[in-house]
Design a protein around this motif. Structure first.
Motif, PDB file in Angstrom:
ATOM      1  N   SER A 211       0.828  -1.213   0.000  1.00  0.00           N
ATOM      2  CA  SER A 211       0.000   0.000   0.000  1.00  0.00           C
ATOM      3  C   SER A 211       0.860   1.259   0.000  1.00  0.00           C
ATOM      4  CB  SER A 211      -0.919   0.007   1.224  1.00  0.00           C
ATOM      5  OG  SER A 211      -0.157   0.095   2.421  1.00  0.00           O
ATOM      6  N   GLN A 212       0.228   2.367  -0.383  1.00  0.00           N
ATOM      7  CA  GLN A 212       0.929   3.658  -0.372  1.00  0.00           C
ATOM      8  C   GLN A 212       1.372   4.026   1.034  1.00  0.00           C
ATOM      9  OE1 GLN A 212       1.602   6.002  -3.098  1.00  0.00           O
ATOM     10  NE2 GLN A 212       2.962   6.618  -1.433  1.00  0.00           N
ATOM     11  N   ALA A 213       0.510   3.793   2.026  1.00  0.00           N
ATOM     12  CA  ALA A 213       0.861   4.136   3.407  1.00  0.00           C
ATOM     13  C   ALA A 213       2.059   3.332   3.890  1.00  0.00           C
ATOM     14  CB  ALA A 213      -0.333   3.912   4.331  1.00  0.00           C
ATOM     15  N   ALA A 214       2.122   2.042   3.532  1.00  0.00           N
ATOM     16  CA  ALA A 214       3.253   1.215   3.938  1.00  0.00           C
ATOM     17  C   ALA A 214       4.546   1.742   3.332  1.00  0.00           C
ATOM     18  CB  ALA A 214       3.019  -0.233   3.525  1.00  0.00           C
ATOM     19  N   HIS A 215       4.486   2.140   2.071  1.00  0.00           N
ATOM     20  CA  HIS A 215       5.663   2.711   1.398  1.00  0.00           C
ATOM     21  C   HIS A 215       6.091   4.016   2.082  1.00  0.00           C
ATOM     22  CE1 HIS A 215       8.318   4.008  -1.876  1.00  0.00           C
ATOM     23  NE2 HIS A 215       7.692   5.174  -1.817  1.00  0.00           N
ATOM     24  N   ASP A 216       5.125   4.897   2.344  1.00  0.00           N
ATOM     25  CA  ASP A 216       5.430   6.182   2.984  1.00  0.00           C
ATOM     26  C   ASP A 216       6.085   5.982   4.345  1.00  0.00           C
ATOM     27  OD1 ASP A 216       4.168   7.360   0.810  1.00  0.00           O
ATOM     28  OD2 ASP A 216       2.306   7.772   1.897  1.00  0.00           O
ATOM     29  N   LEU A 217       5.510   5.107   5.153  1.00  0.00           N
ATOM     30  CA  LEU A 217       5.998   4.902   6.515  1.00  0.00           C
ATOM     31  C   LEU A 217       7.373   4.246   6.525  1.00  0.00           C
ATOM     32  CD1 LEU A 217       2.568   3.922   7.965  1.00  0.00           C
ATOM     33  CD2 LEU A 217       4.021   5.723   8.938  1.00  0.00           C
ATOM     34  N   GLN A 218       7.638   3.383   5.562  1.00  0.00           N
ATOM     35  CA  GLN A 218       8.966   2.793   5.455  1.00  0.00           C
ATOM     36  C   GLN A 218      10.017   3.876   5.214  1.00  0.00           C
ATOM     37  OE1 GLN A 218      10.997  -0.242   6.175  1.00  0.00           O
ATOM     38  NE2 GLN A 218       9.231  -1.121   5.129  1.00  0.00           N
ATOM     39  N   GLY A 219       9.717   4.786   4.291  1.00  0.00           N
ATOM     40  CA  GLY A 219      10.639   5.881   4.027  1.00  0.00           C
ATOM     41  C   GLY A 219      10.823   6.779   5.228  1.00  0.00           C
ATOM     42  N   LEU A 220       9.724   7.098   5.908  1.00  0.00           N
ATOM     43  CA  LEU A 220       9.811   7.957   7.083  1.00  0.00           C
ATOM     44  C   LEU A 220      10.613   7.294   8.201  1.00  0.00           C
ATOM     45  CD1 LEU A 220       7.170  10.271   8.485  1.00  0.00           C
ATOM     46  CD2 LEU A 220       8.138   8.594  10.033  1.00  0.00           C
ATOM     47  N   ALA A 221      10.397   5.990   8.427  1.00  0.00           N
ATOM     48  CA  ALA A 221      11.147   5.287   9.462  1.00  0.00           C
ATOM     49  C   ALA A 221      12.635   5.244   9.121  1.00  0.00           C
ATOM     50  CB  ALA A 221      10.606   3.877   9.645  1.00  0.00           C
ATOM     51  N   ASP A 222      12.971   5.041   7.833  1.00  0.00           N
ATOM     52  CA  ASP A 222      14.374   5.067   7.411  1.00  0.00           C
ATOM     53  C   ASP A 222      14.998   6.421   7.730  1.00  0.00           C
ATOM     54  OD1 ASP A 222      14.305   2.495   6.414  1.00  0.00           O
ATOM     55  OD2 ASP A 222      14.023   3.100   4.328  1.00  0.00           O
ATOM     56  N   TRP A 223      14.258   7.493   7.408  1.00  0.00           N
ATOM     57  CA  TRP A 223      14.780   8.848   7.629  1.00  0.00           C
ATOM     58  C   TRP A 223      15.021   9.098   9.108  1.00  0.00           C
ATOM     59  CZ3 TRP A 223      13.862  13.299  10.230  1.00  0.00           C
ATOM     60  CH2 TRP A 223      14.472  14.461   9.753  1.00  0.00           C
ATOM     61  N   ILE A 224      14.069   8.714   9.954  1.00  0.00           N
ATOM     62  CA  ILE A 224      14.220   8.920  11.387  1.00  0.00           C
ATOM     63  C   ILE A 224      15.387   8.103  11.937  1.00  0.00           C
ATOM     64  CG2 ILE A 224      13.120   8.469  13.625  1.00  0.00           C
ATOM     65  CD1 ILE A 224      10.454   9.286  12.350  1.00  0.00           C
ATOM     66  N   ALA A 225      15.502   6.849  11.505  1.00  0.00           N
ATOM     67  CA  ALA A 225      16.596   6.002  11.986  1.00  0.00           C
ATOM     68  C   ALA A 225      17.948   6.607  11.635  1.00  0.00           C
ATOM     69  CB  ALA A 225      16.465   4.603  11.395  1.00  0.00           C
ATOM     70  N   GLN A 226      18.088   7.090  10.413  1.00  0.00           N
ATOM     71  CA  GLN A 226      19.348   7.700   9.997  1.00  0.00           C
ATOM     72  C   GLN A 226      19.595   9.001  10.750  1.00  0.00           C
ATOM     73  OE1 GLN A 226      19.448   7.961   5.724  1.00  0.00           O
ATOM     74  NE2 GLN A 226      19.143   5.767   5.453  1.00  0.00           N
ATOM     75  N   ALA A 227      18.536   9.809  10.935  1.00  0.00           N
ATOM     76  CA  ALA A 227      18.689  11.089  11.628  1.00  0.00           C
ATOM     77  C   ALA A 227      19.130  10.880  13.079  1.00  0.00           C
ATOM     78  CB  ALA A 227      17.375  11.847  11.598  1.00  0.00           C
ATOM     79  N   CYS A 228      18.708   9.748  13.679  1.00  0.00           N
ATOM     80  CA  CYS A 228      19.031   9.475  15.075  1.00  0.00           C
ATOM     81  C   CYS A 228      20.264   8.577  15.232  1.00  0.00           C
ATOM     82  CB  CYS A 228      17.841   8.816  15.778  1.00  0.00           C
ATOM     83  SG  CYS A 228      16.396   9.898  15.905  1.00  0.00           S
ATOM     84  N   GLY A 229      20.859   8.153  14.105  1.00  0.00           N
ATOM     85  CA  GLY A 229      22.064   7.337  14.165  1.00  0.00           C
ATOM     86  C   GLY A 229      21.817   5.970  14.776  1.00  0.00           C
ATOM     87  N   LEU A 230      20.667   5.369  14.488  1.00  0.00           N
ATOM     88  CA  LEU A 230      20.352   4.067  15.082  1.00  0.00           C
ATOM     89  C   LEU A 230      21.077   2.952  14.349  1.00  0.00           C
ATOM     90  CD1 LEU A 230      16.526   4.538  15.644  1.00  0.00           C
ATOM     91  CD2 LEU A 230      18.339   4.686  17.337  1.00  0.00           C
ATOM     92  N   ASP A 231      21.426   1.906  15.074  1.00  0.00           N
ATOM     93  CA  ASP A 231      22.199   0.798  14.504  1.00  0.00           C
ATOM     94  C   ASP A 231      21.453   0.102  13.387  1.00  0.00           C
ATOM     95  OD1 ASP A 231      24.151   1.323  16.333  1.00  0.00           O
ATOM     96  OD2 ASP A 231      23.552  -0.250  17.739  1.00  0.00           O
ATOM     97  N   GLY A 232      20.121   0.048  13.500  1.00  0.00           N
ATOM     98  CA  GLY A 232      19.337  -0.653  12.511  1.00  0.00           C
ATOM     99  C   GLY A 232      18.957   0.177  11.304  1.00  0.00           C
ATOM    100  N   ALA A 233      19.535   1.392  11.186  1.00  0.00           N
ATOM    101  CA  ALA A 233      19.190   2.257  10.062  1.00  0.00           C
ATOM    102  C   ALA A 233      19.600   1.607   8.754  1.00  0.00           C
ATOM    103  CB  ALA A 233      19.864   3.623  10.202  1.00  0.00           C
ATOM    104  N   ALA A 234      18.755   1.784   7.740  1.00  0.00           N
ATOM    105  CA  ALA A 234      19.078   1.249   6.422  1.00  0.00           C
ATOM    106  C   ALA A 234      20.280   1.991   5.870  1.00  0.00           C
ATOM    107  CB  ALA A 234      17.870   1.411   5.495  1.00  0.00           C
ATOM    108  N   PRO A 235      21.176   1.303   5.113  1.00  0.00           N
ATOM    109  CA  PRO A 235      22.355   1.983   4.577  1.00  0.00           C
ATOM    110  C   PRO A 235      21.973   3.014   3.513  1.00  0.00           C
ATOM    111  CG  PRO A 235      22.171  -0.251   3.681  1.00  0.00           C
ATOM    112  CD  PRO A 235      21.103  -0.120   4.750  1.00  0.00           C
TER     113      PRO A 235
END
Length: 235
Positions: A211-235
């Protein structure tokens, strides 16, 4: 899609990547668990458990998210919540694995617990609906942001984007221009799959992964993980 929906999805996506994740429901609505497998708001949680160790109230779902529910509201506990540093002290007392991610679902700014959560956070995410109403509330939102503790990093997540609506298209364009560098570059689109997933106590990527929402939230979670320097952030 609001703060609670966003918090539940970010927590679940982080946990599914192997990031130790604790979601804490700080909102009296006590609804965070409804996206995380619970069929009803839990009566037991940190709020009625004042004076006990918070970890005793934690739950865990099949995705690996540890949840600390708000629990039933009790007015007798409210005075303690306004004490400066109260939330930070509670979090410091939790037994968390190294490198854990904490996702805090808060009441709206400028509620005392929202301000305390911002004080503890690597990133405070403000959720703004892409609507004409939000355009009229920008001064109030900026006033709330001005009350954030000094030095807190914050970003704006836009929700309710809908290319079928001329009014929402225009609102999205205007909000992008207003918030610029503070804007998370993944607007969340209106999508009926979110409510369908909630009816099953699931996150939308578990219910409708294409779904569109699943795609959007995946991108947003990636952005937050990278912004916070989390270990599980996507490369």
């Amino acid at each position: 899609m609001g703060r609670t929906t966003l918090a539940a999805h970010v927590a679940t996506l982080l946990a599914q990547r192997g990031q130790p994740t604790l979601a804490i429901d700080l909102s009296p609505q006590n609804a965070l668990g409804l996206h995380l497998g619970l069929q009803a708001p839990p009566a037991s949680g940190w709020h009625p458990a004042q004076g006990r160790w918070w970890g005793d109230c934690a739950l865990e779902n099949s995705a690996g998210v540890r949840l600390l529910p708000h629990g039933a509201w009790s007015g007798s506990a409210e005075a303690a919540l306004h004490a400066p540093g109260w939330l930070q002290a509670q979090i410091a007392g939790l037994d968390l694995p190294p490198g854990s991610a904490l996702v805090l679902d808060t009441p709206p700014l400028p509620a005392p617990l929202a301000l305390q959560a911002a004080q503890c956070a690597s990133l405070a995410v403000l959720v703004v609906d892409a609507s004409v109403r939000s355009l009229r509330l920008q001064d109030a939102l900026r006033d709330a942001i001005a009350q954030l503790p000094a030095g807190v990093r914050w970003a704006v997540a836009l929700t309710g984007a809908d290319p079928r609506s001329a009014a929402r298209r225009e609102a999205l364009h205007t909000l992008r221009a207003q918030w610029q560098d503070h804007l998370i570059p993944y607007p969340l689109h209106a999508d009926e799959h979110v409510q369908q997933a909630l009816a099953q106590a699931l996150c939308v990527h578990q219910h409708a992964p294409q779904s569109q929402a699943a795609h959007d939230l995946q991108g947003l979670a990636d952005w937050i993980a990278q912004a916070c320097g989390l270990d599980g952030a996507a490369p």
